[in-house]
Design a protein around this motif. Sequence first.
Motif, PDB file in Angstrom:
ATOM      1  N   THR A 152       0.838  -1.188   0.000  1.00  0.00           N
ATOM      2  CA  THR A 152       0.000   0.000   0.000  1.00  0.00           C
ATOM      3  C   THR A 152       0.872   1.237   0.000  1.00  0.00           C
ATOM      4  O   THR A 152       2.003   1.220   0.459  1.00  0.00           O
ATOM      5  CB  THR A 152      -0.913   0.038   1.236  1.00  0.00           C
ATOM      6  OG1 THR A 152      -0.086   0.094   2.390  1.00  0.00           O
ATOM      7  CG2 THR A 152      -1.819  -1.175   1.277  1.00  0.00           C
ATOM      8  N   ALA A 153       0.324   2.335  -0.513  1.00  0.00           N
ATOM      9  CA  ALA A 153       1.090   3.570  -0.540  1.00  0.00           C
ATOM     10  C   ALA A 153       0.156   4.750  -0.569  1.00  0.00           C
ATOM     11  O   ALA A 153      -0.949   4.665  -1.061  1.00  0.00           O
ATOM     12  CB  ALA A 153       1.998   3.589  -1.774  1.00  0.00           C
ATOM     13  N   CYS A 183       6.685  -0.048   6.815  1.00  0.00           N
ATOM     14  CA  CYS A 183       5.665  -0.630   7.687  1.00  0.00           C
ATOM     15  C   CYS A 183       4.606   0.428   7.977  1.00  0.00           C
ATOM     16  O   CYS A 183       4.395   0.830   9.126  1.00  0.00           O
ATOM     17  CB  CYS A 183       6.303  -1.135   8.974  1.00  0.00           C
ATOM     18  SG  CYS A 183       5.213  -2.172   9.960  1.00  0.00           S
ATOM     19  N   THR A 184       3.946   0.892   6.916  1.00  0.00           N
ATOM     20  CA  THR A 184       3.023   2.022   7.025  1.00  0.00           C
ATOM     21  C   THR A 184       1.877   1.748   7.985  1.00  0.00           C
ATOM     22  O   THR A 184       1.458   2.642   8.734  1.00  0.00           O
ATOM     23  CB  THR A 184       2.471   2.397   5.637  1.00  0.00           C
ATOM     24  OG1 THR A 184       3.541   2.466   4.699  1.00  0.00           O
ATOM     25  CG2 THR A 184       1.755   3.734   5.679  1.00  0.00           C
ATOM     26  N   CYS A 185       1.342   0.541   7.973  1.00  0.00           N
ATOM     27  CA  CYS A 185       0.209   0.213   8.848  1.00  0.00           C
ATOM     28  C   CYS A 185       0.559   0.465  10.311  1.00  0.00           C
ATOM     29  O   CYS A 185      -0.191   1.137  11.033  1.00  0.00           O
ATOM     30  CB  CYS A 185      -0.207  -1.250   8.667  1.00  0.00           C
ATOM     31  SG  CYS A 185      -0.853  -1.651   7.042  1.00  0.00           S
ATOM     32  N   GLN A 241       0.620   3.892  15.329  1.00  0.00           N
ATOM     33  CA  GLN A 241       1.375   4.474  16.437  1.00  0.00           C
ATOM     34  C   GLN A 241       1.236   5.989  16.458  1.00  0.00           C
ATOM     35  O   GLN A 241       1.048   6.593  17.528  1.00  0.00           O
ATOM     36  CB  GLN A 241       2.845   4.082  16.323  1.00  0.00           C
ATOM     37  CG  GLN A 241       3.716   4.608  17.461  1.00  0.00           C
ATOM     38  CD  GLN A 241       5.197   4.400  17.196  1.00  0.00           C
ATOM     39  OE1 GLN A 241       5.738   4.902  16.214  1.00  0.00           O
ATOM     40  NE2 GLN A 241       5.852   3.644  18.063  1.00  0.00           N
ATOM     41  N   GLN A 242       1.308   6.618  15.293  1.00  0.00           N
ATOM     42  CA  GLN A 242       1.241   8.067  15.237  1.00  0.00           C
ATOM     43  C   GLN A 242      -0.144   8.589  15.619  1.00  0.00           C
ATOM     44  O   GLN A 242      -0.264   9.616  16.295  1.00  0.00           O
ATOM     45  CB  GLN A 242       1.619   8.564  13.845  1.00  0.00           C
ATOM     46  CG  GLN A 242       1.866  10.047  13.769  1.00  0.00           C
ATOM     47  CD  GLN A 242       2.543  10.447  12.469  1.00  0.00           C
ATOM     48  OE1 GLN A 242       1.879  10.667  11.455  1.00  0.00           O
ATOM     49  NE2 GLN A 242       3.872  10.548  12.496  1.00  0.00           N
ATOM     50  N   ARG A 243      -1.199   7.872  15.211  1.00  0.00           N
ATOM     51  CA  ARG A 243      -2.547   8.312  15.592  1.00  0.00           C
ATOM     52  C   ARG A 243      -2.738   8.224  17.100  1.00  0.00           C
ATOM     53  O   ARG A 243      -3.356   9.109  17.710  1.00  0.00           O
ATOM     54  CB  ARG A 243      -3.598   7.455  14.894  1.00  0.00           C
ATOM     55  CG  ARG A 243      -5.048   7.869  15.228  1.00  0.00           C
ATOM     56  CD  ARG A 243      -5.439   9.207  14.651  1.00  0.00           C
ATOM     57  NE  ARG A 243      -5.314   9.152  13.205  1.00  0.00           N
ATOM     58  CZ  ARG A 243      -6.235   8.589  12.397  1.00  0.00           C
ATOM     59  NH1 ARG A 243      -7.327   8.057  12.914  1.00  0.00           N
ATOM     60  NH2 ARG A 243      -6.044   8.557  11.103  1.00  0.00           N
ATOM     61  N   MET A 244      -2.207   7.168  17.717  1.00  0.00           N
ATOM     62  CA  MET A 244      -2.319   7.054  19.163  1.00  0.00           C
ATOM     63  C   MET A 244      -1.604   8.218  19.859  1.00  0.00           C
ATOM     64  O   MET A 244      -2.086   8.754  20.854  1.00  0.00           O
ATOM     65  CB  MET A 244      -1.731   5.726  19.638  1.00  0.00           C
ATOM     66  CG  MET A 244      -2.510   4.492  19.214  1.00  0.00           C
ATOM     67  SD  MET A 244      -4.214   4.448  19.835  1.00  0.00           S
ATOM     68  CE  MET A 244      -5.127   4.840  18.328  1.00  0.00           C
ATOM     69  N   GLU A 245      -0.446   8.606  19.324  1.00  0.00           N
ATOM     70  CA  GLU A 245       0.274   9.750  19.879  1.00  0.00           C
ATOM     71  C   GLU A 245      -0.552  11.020  19.756  1.00  0.00           C
ATOM     72  O   GLU A 245      -0.627  11.821  20.691  1.00  0.00           O
ATOM     73  CB  GLU A 245       1.604   9.935  19.153  1.00  0.00           C
ATOM     74  CG  GLU A 245       2.687   8.931  19.502  1.00  0.00           C
ATOM     75  CD  GLU A 245       4.011   9.279  18.858  1.00  0.00           C
ATOM     76  OE1 GLU A 245       4.949   9.648  19.585  1.00  0.00           O
ATOM     77  OE2 GLU A 245       4.121   9.197  17.623  1.00  0.00           O
ATOM     78  N   LEU A 246      -1.182  11.215  18.609  1.00  0.00           N
ATOM     79  CA  LEU A 246      -1.986  12.414  18.382  1.00  0.00           C
ATOM     80  C   LEU A 246      -3.195  12.449  19.305  1.00  0.00           C
ATOM     81  O   LEU A 246      -3.547  13.506  19.848  1.00  0.00           O
ATOM     82  CB  LEU A 246      -2.436  12.472  16.915  1.00  0.00           C
ATOM     83  CG  LEU A 246      -1.359  12.869  15.902  1.00  0.00           C
ATOM     84  CD1 LEU A 246      -1.824  12.598  14.480  1.00  0.00           C
ATOM     85  CD2 LEU A 246      -0.987  14.344  16.076  1.00  0.00           C
ATOM     86  N   GLU A 265      -8.625   0.317  10.864  1.00  0.00           N
ATOM     87  CA  GLU A 265      -8.406   1.450   9.965  1.00  0.00           C
ATOM     88  C   GLU A 265      -7.003   1.418   9.375  1.00  0.00           C
ATOM     89  O   GLU A 265      -6.808   1.612   8.172  1.00  0.00           O
ATOM     90  CB  GLU A 265      -8.620   2.765  10.714  1.00  0.00           C
ATOM     91  CG  GLU A 265      -8.314   3.993   9.875  1.00  0.00           C
ATOM     92  CD  GLU A 265      -8.293   5.279  10.696  1.00  0.00           C
ATOM     93  OE1 GLU A 265      -7.603   6.232  10.280  1.00  0.00           O
ATOM     94  OE2 GLU A 265      -8.948   5.337  11.765  1.00  0.00           O
ATOM     95  N   ALA A 266      -6.009   1.161  10.220  1.00  0.00           N
ATOM     96  CA  ALA A 266      -4.614   1.168   9.768  1.00  0.00           C
ATOM     97  C   ALA A 266      -4.331   0.077   8.749  1.00  0.00           C
ATOM     98  O   ALA A 266      -3.516   0.260   7.843  1.00  0.00           O
ATOM     99  CB  ALA A 266      -3.677   1.022  10.960  1.00  0.00           C
ATOM    100  N   CYS A 267      -5.013  -1.068   8.880  1.00  0.00           N
ATOM    101  CA  CYS A 267      -4.769  -2.194   7.973  1.00  0.00           C
ATOM    102  C   CYS A 267      -5.611  -2.122   6.700  1.00  0.00           C
ATOM    103  O   CYS A 267      -5.135  -2.486   5.627  1.00  0.00           O
ATOM    104  CB  CYS A 267      -5.055  -3.511   8.696  1.00  0.00           C
ATOM    105  SG  CYS A 267      -3.903  -3.868  10.044  1.00  0.00           S
ATOM    106  N   CYS A 268      -6.841  -1.657   6.815  1.00  0.00           N
ATOM    107  CA  CYS A 268      -7.754  -1.663   5.670  1.00  0.00           C
ATOM    108  C   CYS A 268      -7.755  -0.348   4.896  1.00  0.00           C
ATOM    109  O   CYS A 268      -8.071  -0.338   3.705  1.00  0.00           O
ATOM    110  CB  CYS A 268      -9.174  -1.988   6.136  1.00  0.00           C
ATOM    111  SG  CYS A 268      -9.348  -3.612   6.897  1.00  0.00           S
ATOM    112  N   CYS A 269      -7.465   0.756   5.552  1.00  0.00           N
ATOM    113  CA  CYS A 269      -7.490   2.074   4.904  1.00  0.00           C
ATOM    114  C   CYS A 269      -6.195   2.808   5.246  1.00  0.00           C
ATOM    115  O   CYS A 269      -6.225   3.923   5.796  1.00  0.00           O
ATOM    116  CB  CYS A 269      -8.691   2.881   5.372  1.00  0.00           C
ATOM    117  SG  CYS A 269     -10.279   2.063   5.163  1.00  0.00           S
ATOM    118  N   THR A 270      -5.080   2.183   4.935  1.00  0.00           N
ATOM    119  CA  THR A 270      -3.790   2.713   5.366  1.00  0.00           C
ATOM    120  C   THR A 270      -3.532   4.123   4.854  1.00  0.00           C
ATOM    121  O   THR A 270      -3.111   5.007   5.609  1.00  0.00           O
ATOM    122  CB  THR A 270      -2.658   1.786   4.898  1.00  0.00           C
ATOM    123  OG1 THR A 270      -2.973   0.443   5.234  1.00  0.00           O
ATOM    124  CG2 THR A 270      -1.349   2.176   5.558  1.00  0.00           C
ATOM    125  N   GLY A 271      -3.769   4.342   3.584  1.00  0.00           N
ATOM    126  CA  GLY A 271      -3.517   5.662   3.007  1.00  0.00           C
ATOM    127  C   GLY A 271      -4.384   6.732   3.626  1.00  0.00           C
ATOM    128  O   GLY A 271      -3.928   7.836   3.933  1.00  0.00           O
TER     129      GLY A 271
END
Length: 297
Positions: A24-25, A87-89, A94-99, A131-137
């Motif tokens: 994914t990208a 490892c975008t997923c 991790q970044q969303r949890m930080e936010l 969300e991270a796995c199915c809609c990564t972008g």
Amino acid sequence: FGSSHFGSSSLFGSRAPSRPTWRTATAATAFADKANTSVPLSERALRGPAKMPIPQDVVQNLTGHWKVGLFEAPFSAPLQCCFGCLCTCCAVYQQRMELLDLTGEPYVCCAGLCPCGPLGEPQDRNCMCLEACCCTGLALSGNRFMVQTRFDKENTPCDDCILWTVCLCDCFVTIASCFIEIPEEIKLLVDCMVMSTNGCMHAQQHVEIQDIKKNGYNGPSPGVFGMLPPTQQSMIQQGKPGGFGGAPPQQFGAPQQMGMGGAPVQVQCGACSQVYGAPQRGIQVACPFCQTANMVP
């Protein structure tokens, strides 16, 4: 992007049946999901994102600057750049949890970019895994949107040039695949461009988040807040920032909000007639009771 779009777009990799579905990208600008009959249905579902630009009135109120540009991000945070690229997923999760910890906002799917039915309502944080796995972008786009609107960050022309170039290349190859046979080497090259941009975006956002953690989160700019959709304003109003230092966050829509000089600035909603507070005059603030946007005189 920050100066003209919704933070980032979601354009996912694999374009041919023989390509692995896990690749994914995200090319940081949002275009409608491109119809491509040569792509299996399961892969088209993964690519998911639709066109979602930042409203122009929000863009006009973005005045802050990123600590590092997209071009410099790999040098400023090389490990995070590799993490976001390979490892975008896991990176977006991790970044969303930080936010969410930093702003104290409830978890809403894709940061509220698609407020349709339950997708626009607060959900359990564990849903972020899906969300991270199915809609990564789109998840990466949501992270960028939160950073830009909560922390007031506008893209530079160089950022926009990188994002547009990668996005247009990906769109061109995908659409061209409907009519002609595109060499596998070109598809792989575009995938590398998109995934590299994913990593740069993640690293750029990571640097910004670390700086906010160090200096404290004081709430979004009143001008930006006033221009956000009611759903976004409601998310911010529910925020209860964690202990990262800095001044207390600004509270919007509170019944006893005080304006400049200590004088109360009260607004009567034109829809439900309820009275609530506003941070200052001359901005638009959503009613905390019915979510209707009202201009503060």
